[in-house]
Design a protein around this motif. Structure first.
Motif, PDB file in Angstrom:
ATOM      1  N   THR A 144      19.736  67.485  35.181  1.00  0.00           N
ATOM      2  CA  THR A 144      21.013  67.426  35.913  1.00  0.00           C
ATOM      3  C   THR A 144      21.754  66.132  35.604  1.00  0.00           C
ATOM      4  N   PHE A 145      21.018  65.011  35.638  1.00  0.00           N
ATOM      5  CA  PHE A 145      21.638  63.706  35.351  1.00  0.00           C
ATOM      6  C   PHE A 145      22.225  63.697  33.933  1.00  0.00           C
ATOM      7  N   ALA A 146      21.447  64.193  32.958  1.00  0.00           N
ATOM      8  CA  ALA A 146      21.899  64.154  31.563  1.00  0.00           C
ATOM      9  C   ALA A 146      23.135  65.033  31.356  1.00  0.00           C
ATOM     10  N   VAL A 147      23.097  66.259  31.897  1.00  0.00           N
ATOM     11  CA  VAL A 147      24.211  67.196  31.690  1.00  0.00           C
ATOM     12  C   VAL A 147      25.494  66.683  32.340  1.00  0.00           C
ATOM     13  N   LEU A 148      25.376  66.174  33.578  1.00  0.00           N
ATOM     14  CA  LEU A 148      26.577  65.714  34.283  1.00  0.00           C
ATOM     15  C   LEU A 148      27.189  64.485  33.617  1.00  0.00           C
ATOM     16  N   HIS A 149      26.354  63.620  33.030  1.00  0.00           N
ATOM     17  CA  HIS A 149      26.894  62.436  32.372  1.00  0.00           C
ATOM     18  C   HIS A 149      27.432  62.743  30.971  1.00  0.00           C
ATOM     19  N   LEU A 150      27.197  63.971  30.494  1.00  0.00           N
ATOM     20  CA  LEU A 150      27.793  64.384  29.220  1.00  0.00           C
ATOM     21  C   LEU A 150      29.190  64.969  29.409  1.00  0.00           C
ATOM     22  N   MET A 151      29.557  65.241  30.668  1.00  0.00           N
ATOM     23  CA  MET A 151      30.876  65.830  30.933  1.00  0.00           C
ATOM     24  C   MET A 151      31.978  64.842  30.548  1.00  0.00           C
ATOM     25  N   PRO A 152      33.061  65.329  29.959  1.00  0.00           N
ATOM     26  CA  PRO A 152      34.175  64.434  29.636  1.00  0.00           C
ATOM     27  C   PRO A 152      34.941  64.027  30.895  1.00  0.00           C
ATOM     28  N   GLY A 153      35.577  62.840  30.858  1.00  0.00           N
ATOM     29  CA  GLY A 153      36.381  62.373  31.982  1.00  0.00           C
ATOM     30  C   GLY A 153      35.545  61.731  33.070  1.00  0.00           C
ATOM     31  N   ASP A 154      36.227  61.054  34.008  1.00  0.00           N
ATOM     32  CA  ASP A 154      35.534  60.477  35.157  1.00  0.00           C
ATOM     33  C   ASP A 154      36.420  60.617  36.392  1.00  0.00           C
ATOM     34  N   TYR A 155      35.933  60.103  37.512  1.00  0.00           N
ATOM     35  CA  TYR A 155      36.622  60.296  38.792  1.00  0.00           C
ATOM     36  C   TYR A 155      38.026  59.684  38.786  1.00  0.00           C
ATOM     37  N   ILE A 156      38.152  58.444  38.286  1.00  0.00           N
ATOM     38  CA  ILE A 156      39.449  57.769  38.287  1.00  0.00           C
ATOM     39  C   ILE A 156      40.444  58.506  37.399  1.00  0.00           C
ATOM     40  N   GLN A 157      40.006  58.888  36.200  1.00  0.00           N
ATOM     41  CA  GLN A 157      40.907  59.576  35.273  1.00  0.00           C
ATOM     42  C   GLN A 157      41.306  60.956  35.786  1.00  0.00           C
TER      43      GLN A 157
ATOM     44  N   PHE B 297      32.961  73.271  43.728  1.00  0.00           N
ATOM     45  CA  PHE B 297      34.209  73.410  42.956  1.00  0.00           C
ATOM     46  C   PHE B 297      35.052  72.144  43.069  1.00  0.00           C
ATOM     47  N   ASP B 298      35.202  71.624  44.282  1.00  0.00           N
ATOM     48  CA  ASP B 298      35.997  70.403  44.488  1.00  0.00           C
ATOM     49  C   ASP B 298      35.362  69.205  43.785  1.00  0.00           C
ATOM     50  N   ALA B 299      34.025  69.071  43.892  1.00  0.00           N
ATOM     51  CA  ALA B 299      33.335  67.937  43.264  1.00  0.00           C
ATOM     52  C   ALA B 299      33.431  68.004  41.741  1.00  0.00           C
ATOM     53  N   LEU B 300      33.374  69.237  41.222  1.00  0.00           N
ATOM     54  CA  LEU B 300      33.488  69.409  39.770  1.00  0.00           C
ATOM     55  C   LEU B 300      34.902  69.072  39.295  1.00  0.00           C
ATOM     56  N   SER B 301      35.901  69.476  40.062  1.00  0.00           N
ATOM     57  CA  SER B 301      37.294  69.191  39.691  1.00  0.00           C
ATOM     58  C   SER B 301      37.567  67.693  39.707  1.00  0.00           C
ATOM     59  N   ALA B 302      36.954  66.979  40.658  1.00  0.00           N
ATOM     60  CA  ALA B 302      37.212  65.544  40.804  1.00  0.00           C
ATOM     61  C   ALA B 302      36.214  64.685  40.029  1.00  0.00           C
ATOM     62  N   ARG B 303      35.246  65.316  39.340  1.00  0.00           N
ATOM     63  CA  ARG B 303      34.197  64.571  38.618  1.00  0.00           C
ATOM     64  C   ARG B 303      33.452  63.635  39.568  1.00  0.00           C
ATOM     65  N   ASP B 304      33.157  64.136  40.783  1.00  0.00           N
ATOM     66  CA  ASP B 304      32.406  63.350  41.759  1.00  0.00           C
ATOM     67  C   ASP B 304      30.913  63.484  41.421  1.00  0.00           C
ATOM     68  N   LEU B 305      30.426  62.641  40.498  1.00  0.00           N
ATOM     69  CA  LEU B 305      29.065  62.798  39.971  1.00  0.00           C
ATOM     70  C   LEU B 305      27.970  62.695  41.037  1.00  0.00           C
ATOM     71  N   PRO B 306      28.005  61.697  41.940  1.00  0.00           N
ATOM     72  CA  PRO B 306      26.926  61.649  42.951  1.00  0.00           C
ATOM     73  C   PRO B 306      26.853  62.911  43.799  1.00  0.00           C
ATOM     74  N   LEU B 307      28.031  63.470  44.149  1.00  0.00           N
ATOM     75  CA  LEU B 307      28.038  64.684  44.974  1.00  0.00           C
ATOM     76  C   LEU B 307      27.520  65.879  44.175  1.00  0.00           C
ATOM     77  N   LEU B 308      27.928  65.998  42.919  1.00  0.00           N
ATOM     78  CA  LEU B 308      27.433  67.090  42.078  1.00  0.00           C
ATOM     79  C   LEU B 308      25.922  66.992  41.880  1.00  0.00           C
ATOM     80  N   GLU B 309      25.430  65.774  41.638  1.00  0.00           N
ATOM     81  CA  GLU B 309      23.977  65.599  41.464  1.00  0.00           C
ATOM     82  C   GLU B 309      23.237  66.007  42.731  1.00  0.00           C
ATOM     83  N   GLY B 310      23.798  65.644  43.886  1.00  0.00           N
ATOM     84  CA  GLY B 310      23.164  66.012  45.157  1.00  0.00           C
ATOM     85  C   GLY B 310      23.153  67.515  45.373  1.00  0.00           C
ATOM     86  N   ILE B 311      24.263  68.188  45.054  1.00  0.00           N
ATOM     87  CA  ILE B 311      24.339  69.647  45.234  1.00  0.00           C
ATOM     88  C   ILE B 311      23.323  70.354  44.346  1.00  0.00           C
ATOM     89  N   PHE B 312      23.214  69.919  43.084  1.00  0.00           N
ATOM     90  CA  PHE B 312      22.255  70.561  42.182  1.00  0.00           C
ATOM     91  C   PHE B 312      20.811  70.254  42.576  1.00  0.00           C
TER      92      PHE B 312
END
Length: 328
Positions: free
Chosen positions: A27-40, A282-297
């Motif tokens: 989960t950590f590896a896949v989410l950190h491979l996603m393009p973009g970040d929260y600020i962008q 869906f909201d966490a994925l749209s906003a690239r909220d990595l800690p929340l996505l990691e917690g959900i998975f």
């Protein structure tokens, strides 16, 4: 025997911990491979105009460290019970997930029970009537229902029952009256009917296929042929021999189906604006909220592991011939 059982449980818990660790790492590896970040994603103009703000944000959440340091901190925090803080909500991830999980369960538990009962009843009847016109009609109907995506059923349900007939709300989980009178359980139930209905309909084919195949395999067993040779009535063969034995594999199917429906409810919750884990994902994925996505998975992984473990225990309870750890 107790020593074997204790050893079995110890080994299963150890395996579960290893599976959880591997899942967390993937989960950590896949989410950190996603393009973009929260600020962008949310404030690209700020990242462009004020790059110092982006640097301060990364420093505050440890995103300026090396990937290995972030991974080591992530794993350490998990086993210390710290699932991190959400970028969006500024609150502990575990607290947010616990709140949303409650609303997911409001529609998930009834849908799981209804789809399991319907799938088992229809699947066993279809298997019992194997080759008949009824079996062919039921099989084709289930193939059609399973082939249509769940979000299409959700859109059709809104168009027919909410927009055209006006029987149910278009979305949400409470009406505007809740702002003054508080949350009414009957109002929540009224809003939950359509999400439950769509989740139930889209989940029935999975249970149906397994139950029908299990029934067909059971009907080919020697004890069924022996019962028929002895002249036992068909309804008694179905009730006392075929149905009971065909039900055993369904324990695993229903347990895992409940776990997988949590992730499968993303489309349903998003379309109905239901405030559960699906909409949160869906909201966490749209906003690239990595800690929340990691917690959900991580929560999804835990639910699947617990469901598997519970299925093993239920097997031995449902069939006394199966003894946990007896092969040791």
């Amino acid at each position: 025997m107790n020593t074997f059982k204790n050893y079995y449980f110890f080994k299963r818990i150890l395996y579960c911990a290893v599976v959880f660790l591997i899942s967390a790492s993937i989960t950590f590896a896949v989410l950190h491979l996603m393009p973009g970040d929260y600020i962008q994603s949310l404030m690209p103009y700020i990242a462009e105009i004020n790059p110092e703000f982006s640097e301060l944000f990364k420093e505050k959440f440890g995103l300026d460290r090396s990937l290995f340091e972030q991974y080591a901190l992530y794993i350490t925090n998990i086993f210390q019970g710290n699932w991190g803080y959400s970028f969006q909500y500024g609150a502990p991830v575990f607290d947010i997930i616990a709140e949303k999980l409650f609303w997911t369960m409001v529609i998930l538990l009834p849908a799981t029970v209804l789809s399991a009962v319907a799938g088992i009843v229809i699947g066993s009847y279809s298997g019992w009537k194997n080759g008949s016109k009824t079996d062919v009609c039921l099989l084709n109907a289930m193939v059609f229902i399973g082939a249509v995506p769940s979000y299409w059923w959700a859109i059709m349900a809104i168009l027919v029952f909410s927009y055209s007939l006006g029987l149910f709300p278009l979305g949400g989980f409470v009406s505007l009256d809740a702002l003054t009178s508080g949350i009414d359980p009957l109002d929540v139930l009224h809003h939950a009917v359509l999400p439950i209905l769509v989740l139930t309909v889209s989940s029935i084919p999975g249970t149906y296929y397994f139950m029908r195949n299990s029934m067909l395999m059971t009907l080919g067993e020697g004890y069924i042929l022996t019962a028929r040779a002895k002249g036992v009535e068909e309804k008694n063969i179905l009730r006392h021999h075929a149905l009971k034995n065909a039900m055993l594999p369904m324990i695993t199917v229903v347990s895992l189906q409940c776990a997988h429906m949590i992730t499968g409810s993303i489309f349903i919750e998003t379309i109905f604006s239901w405030p559960g884990l699906g909409l949160l994902t869906f909201d966490a994925l749209s906003a690239r909220d990595l800690p929340l996505l990691e917690g959900i998975f991580l929560m999804d992984t835990l639910v699947v592991i617990v469901a598997n473990f519970a299925a093993d225990l239920l097997y031995s309870m449902a069939d006394p011939r199966i003894q946990v750890g007896s092969h040791e």
